[in-house]
Design an enzyme around this catalytic site. Structure first.
Site, PDB file in Angstrom:
ATOM      1  CE1 TYR A  15      16.973   9.070  39.206  1.00  0.00           C
ATOM      2  CE2 TYR A  15      15.966   9.971  37.221  1.00  0.00           C
ATOM      3  CZ  TYR A  15      16.141   9.994  38.592  1.00  0.00           C
ATOM      4  OH  TYR A  15      15.500  10.939  39.361  1.00  0.00           O
ATOM      5  CB  ALA A 224      15.454  -9.710  34.220  1.00  0.00           C
ATOM      6  CB  CYS A 277      11.994  -0.098  34.441  1.00  0.00           C
ATOM      7  SG  CYS A 277      13.110   1.170  33.799  1.00  0.00           S
ATOM      8  CE  LYS A 280      10.927   1.973  30.447  1.00  0.00           C
ATOM      9  NZ  LYS A 280      11.682   0.995  29.694  1.00  0.00           N
TER      10      LYS A 280
HETATM   11  P1  NAD Z   1      16.104   9.022  31.600  1.00  0.00           P
HETATM   12  O1  NAD Z   1      14.827   9.546  31.077  1.00  0.00           O
HETATM   13  O2  NAD Z   1      16.540   9.359  33.001  1.00  0.00           O
HETATM   14  O3  NAD Z   1      17.299   9.527  30.633  1.00  0.00           O
HETATM   15  C1  NAD Z   1      17.251   9.426  29.246  1.00  0.00           C
HETATM   16  C2  NAD Z   1      18.028  10.624  28.676  1.00  0.00           C
HETATM   17  O4  NAD Z   1      18.203  10.455  27.261  1.00  0.00           O
HETATM   18  C3  NAD Z   1      17.329  11.979  28.836  1.00  0.00           C
HETATM   19  O5  NAD Z   1      18.153  12.853  29.595  1.00  0.00           O
HETATM   20  C4  NAD Z   1      17.143  12.497  27.384  1.00  0.00           C
HETATM   21  O6  NAD Z   1      17.311  13.896  27.266  1.00  0.00           O
HETATM   22  C5  NAD Z   1      18.253  11.752  26.676  1.00  0.00           C
HETATM   23  N1  NAD Z   1      18.109  11.612  25.224  1.00  0.00           N
HETATM   24  C6  NAD Z   1      17.014  11.269  24.491  1.00  0.00           C
HETATM   25  N2  NAD Z   1      17.337  11.216  23.179  1.00  0.00           N
HETATM   26  C7  NAD Z   1      18.655  11.497  23.075  1.00  0.00           C
HETATM   27  C8  NAD Z   1      19.572  11.573  21.989  1.00  0.00           C
HETATM   28  N3  NAD Z   1      19.201  11.303  20.736  1.00  0.00           N
HETATM   29  N4  NAD Z   1      20.855  11.895  22.249  1.00  0.00           N
HETATM   30  C9  NAD Z   1      21.252  12.146  23.516  1.00  0.00           C
HETATM   31  N5  NAD Z   1      20.446  12.067  24.600  1.00  0.00           N
HETATM   32  C10 NAD Z   1      19.156  11.759  24.372  1.00  0.00           C
HETATM   33  O7  NAD Z   1      16.068   7.451  31.394  1.00  0.00           O
HETATM   34  P2  NAD Z   1      16.814   6.325  32.275  1.00  0.00           P
HETATM   35  O8  NAD Z   1      16.091   6.055  33.535  1.00  0.00           O
HETATM   36  O9  NAD Z   1      18.272   6.631  32.330  1.00  0.00           O
HETATM   37  O10 NAD Z   1      16.554   5.062  31.333  1.00  0.00           O
HETATM   38  C11 NAD Z   1      17.210   4.928  30.088  1.00  0.00           C
HETATM   39  C12 NAD Z   1      16.962   3.510  29.582  1.00  0.00           C
HETATM   40  O11 NAD Z   1      17.537   2.566  30.501  1.00  0.00           O
HETATM   41  C13 NAD Z   1      15.491   3.138  29.459  1.00  0.00           C
HETATM   42  O12 NAD Z   1      15.326   2.302  28.340  1.00  0.00           O
HETATM   43  C14 NAD Z   1      15.223   2.337  30.722  1.00  0.00           C
HETATM   44  O13 NAD Z   1      14.185   1.389  30.543  1.00  0.00           O
HETATM   45  C15 NAD Z   1      16.539   1.624  30.925  1.00  0.00           C
HETATM   46  N6  NAD Z   1      16.845   1.254  32.327  1.00  0.00           N
HETATM   47  C16 NAD Z   1      16.583   2.147  33.342  1.00  0.00           C
HETATM   48  C17 NAD Z   1      16.921   1.805  34.658  1.00  0.00           C
HETATM   49  C18 NAD Z   1      16.659   2.744  35.802  1.00  0.00           C
HETATM   50  O14 NAD Z   1      16.901   2.349  36.940  1.00  0.00           O
HETATM   51  N7  NAD Z   1      16.205   3.968  35.584  1.00  0.00           N
HETATM   52  C19 NAD Z   1      17.556   0.591  34.926  1.00  0.00           C
HETATM   53  C20 NAD Z   1      17.818  -0.279  33.860  1.00  0.00           C
HETATM   54  C21 NAD Z   1      17.462   0.085  32.559  1.00  0.00           C
HETATM   55  C1  UGA Z   2      14.250  -2.572  38.782  1.00  0.00           C
HETATM   56  C2  UGA Z   2      15.079  -3.871  38.768  1.00  0.00           C
HETATM   57  O1  UGA Z   2      15.253  -4.310  40.117  1.00  0.00           O
HETATM   58  C3  UGA Z   2      16.437  -3.643  38.110  1.00  0.00           C
HETATM   59  O2  UGA Z   2      17.150  -4.877  38.005  1.00  0.00           O
HETATM   60  C4  UGA Z   2      16.218  -3.067  36.705  1.00  0.00           C
HETATM   61  O3  UGA Z   2      17.465  -2.775  36.094  1.00  0.00           O
HETATM   62  C5  UGA Z   2      15.401  -1.793  36.813  1.00  0.00           C
HETATM   63  O4  UGA Z   2      14.127  -2.089  37.455  1.00  0.00           O
HETATM   64  C6  UGA Z   2      15.047  -1.201  35.484  1.00  0.00           C
HETATM   65  O5  UGA Z   2      15.041  -1.890  34.482  1.00  0.00           O
HETATM   66  O6  UGA Z   2      14.762  -0.009  35.524  1.00  0.00           O
HETATM   67  P1  UGA Z   2      14.202  -0.385  40.256  1.00  0.00           P
HETATM   68  O7  UGA Z   2      12.868  -0.191  39.635  1.00  0.00           O
HETATM   69  O8  UGA Z   2      15.170   0.730  40.207  1.00  0.00           O
HETATM   70  O9  UGA Z   2      14.942  -1.644  39.586  1.00  0.00           O
HETATM   71  O10 UGA Z   2      14.036  -0.772  41.792  1.00  0.00           O
HETATM   72  P2  UGA Z   2      13.534  -2.113  42.532  1.00  0.00           P
HETATM   73  O11 UGA Z   2      14.389  -2.328  43.715  1.00  0.00           O
HETATM   74  O12 UGA Z   2      13.390  -3.242  41.602  1.00  0.00           O
HETATM   75  O13 UGA Z   2      12.103  -1.671  43.065  1.00  0.00           O
HETATM   76  C7  UGA Z   2      11.016  -1.486  42.179  1.00  0.00           C
HETATM   77  C8  UGA Z   2       9.751  -1.274  42.976  1.00  0.00           C
HETATM   78  O14 UGA Z   2       9.363  -2.486  43.618  1.00  0.00           O
HETATM   79  C9  UGA Z   2       9.869  -0.227  44.076  1.00  0.00           C
HETATM   80  O15 UGA Z   2       8.700   0.538  44.132  1.00  0.00           O
HETATM   81  C10 UGA Z   2      10.021  -1.063  45.333  1.00  0.00           C
HETATM   82  O16 UGA Z   2       9.604  -0.404  46.488  1.00  0.00           O
HETATM   83  C11 UGA Z   2       9.138  -2.245  45.006  1.00  0.00           C
HETATM   84  N1  UGA Z   2       9.477  -3.466  45.753  1.00  0.00           N
HETATM   85  C12 UGA Z   2      10.688  -4.058  45.591  1.00  0.00           C
HETATM   86  C13 UGA Z   2       8.526  -4.026  46.592  1.00  0.00           C
HETATM   87  O17 UGA Z   2       7.403  -3.510  46.737  1.00  0.00           O
HETATM   88  N2  UGA Z   2       8.838  -5.167  47.275  1.00  0.00           N
HETATM   89  C14 UGA Z   2      10.049  -5.785  47.134  1.00  0.00           C
HETATM   90  O18 UGA Z   2      10.257  -6.846  47.780  1.00  0.00           O
HETATM   91  C15 UGA Z   2      10.992  -5.211  46.278  1.00  0.00           C
END
Ligand code: NAD
Ligand code: UGA
Length: 464
Positions: A15, A224, A277, A280
């Protein structure tokens, strides 16, 4: 003279990896960007018309650069070998085994990525932690890289956490509040920070690109998310008080949010926050506090998750109690399964918890979500411990919302998809059994209009 970055690779096509690299490729046509993942289905999906991630506007951006300067591949070694700069964007889920189980971050994907880089890399490489990781992980990565370097490569490790939110990823990346880069303060560290800053400066004003030391950057990401989640648990705790007193949580949110010191955002009460996230990262923060012998700080942040769990449970209890203390055999239509609108992601969605608990009460669920497919819903419910027999006999996934409400005793809204706000409520009322109960876990449905149609309405945080 600094040699500019020409080739980038990103380990992890999830993602974050896929969308962020697509944005960099679109904004920096002079860079060659390769996203590498060992999951062949994911890579095939990125190379097809059906992207593995649904985000408004993402398809267009990927289409504009794929095959030009953006490539998705399973050839991880080759991608590492040819890259000047490597983003590490692999998953960091909560550890489910051993020491710190249920709280600590599982860093096995980070470590294996670092070991692979060390094995393959030649020359000078900048390694960028984009995954969310515990503070001090950069030290671990640096020592793994140095201890295992096979071809005399040198490494600079930077921290560059990602702040995008799902559902708004494209606009968040296009115009972020800030880009945070942490690095060492020696000349080599500063040079690496400058090279990464220059990439972002192609479209982000320099004043929004902030630099810190490595540990501040790593920690700021966890903090954050903890602060954002804390606001939701705060307003959700108040939602219960509003229901008890006759106050309206949206009115309270508006009133307090107009105080510029509090601010308007993240004050929408809900059935509970979800997503991969928030929980976690807070649990990770709790674990770190415990590891650094700060039990009071750990306990403070643990409460944010505790209130979130309570909010989900009390919503289920409200449904069961209102439906005359039994939902056994009753059909309940569920609108929304994603953890928020505009995404197909269901990780830690409140809907999983609510549906699981209703199923354990032997309710029959008819679930509709515009973006989440049947397989994902069934896998999530199975993973949450719903017995196979109940899944087969008590879960019906619908592709049409009106089909879901047909013959239902109640309707529960669990995701705030825009389409739910303006449905044909007269038709829904006709299709449902009477009394027709609505439990709006997002307070997005027009409650007064629903009442006028004859529904019995409960909206989260509304005492009237
Ligand atoms: P995800 O599970 O969607 O994707 C992770 C990918 O990494 C998987 O496709 C997996 O196959 C791959 N992978 C694992 N080991 C690997 C390797 N050695 N080489 C190549 N690929 C490998 O995870 P995500 O949601 O993209 O999140 C990734 C990180 O970003 C996490 O630490 C998460 O906390 C952080 N993050 C996520 C979001 C979000 O909105 N999802 C936002 C900000 C930060
Ligand atoms: C959140 C943070 O907003 C991002 O800045 C961060 O990068 C990301 O986590 C991450 O580290 O993965 P995300 O989880 O994608 O982003 O979406 P949010 O908009 O933050 O919503 C999180 C949850 O809170 C959702 O279930 C949403 O419905 C809920 N929410 C959000 C509420 O219940 N009330 C609100 O006012 C806002």
């Amino acid at each position: 003279m600094l040699t500019p970055i020409k080739t980038i690779c990103c380990l992890g096509a999830g993602y974050v990896g896929g969308p962020t690299m697509a944005m960099i490729a679109a904004k920096c046509p002079h860079l060659q960007v390769t996203v590498a993942d060992y999951n062949p289905q994911r890579i095939a999906a990125w190379n097809s018309d059906e992207l593995p991630v649904y985000e408004p506007g993402l398809k267009e951006i990927v289409a504009s650069v794929i095959g030009k300067n953006l490539f998705f591949t399973t050839e991880i070694r080759e991608a590492i070998r040819t890259a000047d700069l490597i983003f590490v964007c692999v998953g960091t889920p909560t550890k489910s085994y051993g020491i710190g189980a249920g709280r600590a971050a599982d860093l096995r994907y980070i470590e294996s990525a670092a070991r692979l880089i060390a094995e393959v890399a030649e020359g000078n490489k900048i390694i960028v932690e984009k995954s969310t990781i515990p503070v001090k992980t950069a030290t671990a990565i640096q020592s793994i890289l140095e201890a295992n370097s096979m071809h005399g490569a040198t490494f600079q490790v930077l921290s560059n956490p990602e702040f995008l939110a799902e559902g708004t990823a494209v606009e968040d990346m296009e115009s972020p509040d800030r880009i945070l880069i942490g690095g060492q303060s020696d000349p080599a560290g500063l040079a690496a920070v400058k090279k990464l800053s220059d990439i972002y400066a192609a479209w982000i004003p320099r004043e929004r690109i902030i630099t810190t030391n490595l540990w501040s950057s790593e920690l700021s990401k966890l903090v954050a998310n903890a602060f954002l989640a804390q606001r939701i648990s705060s307003i959700n705790s108040i939602s219960a008080l509003c229901e008890a007193t006759g106050a309206d949580v949206d009115e309270v949110g508006r009133a307090i949010g107009m105080d510029s010191r509090i601010g308007k955002k993240f004050l929408k009460a809900s059935v509970g926050f979800g997503g991969s996230c928030f929980q976690k990262d807070i649990l990770n923060l709790v674990y770190l506090c415990e590891a650094f012998h700060l039990p009071e700080v750990a306990e403070y942040w643990r409460q944010v998750v505790h209130i979130n769990d309570w909010q989900k449970s009390r919503f289920v209890e409200k449904i069961v109690r209102t439906l005359f203390n039994t939902v056994n055999g009753k059909r309940i239509a569920v609108f929304g399964f994603a953890f928020k609108k505009d995404t197909n992601d269901t990780r830690e969605s409140a809907a999983i918890h609510v549906c699981r608990n209703l199923l354990l009460e032997h309710a029959k669920l008819a679930i509709y979500d515009p973006r989440v497919d049947e397989e994902a819903i069934l896998t999530d419910l199975q993973g949450a411990g719903v017995p196979q027999e109940l899944l087969e006999t008590h879960v019906h996934i619908c592709t049409d919302p009106y089909q879901a409400v047909e013959g239902a005793h109640a309707l529960a809204t669990l995701t705030e998809w825009d389409e739910f706000r303006s449905m044909d409520f007269a038709r829904i009322f006709d299709l449902m059994l009477k009394p027709a109960f609505v439990f709006d876990g997002r307070a997005v449905l027009p409650a007064e209009e629903l009442k006028a149609h004859g529904f019995d309405v409960f909206s989260i945080g509304k005492g009237i």
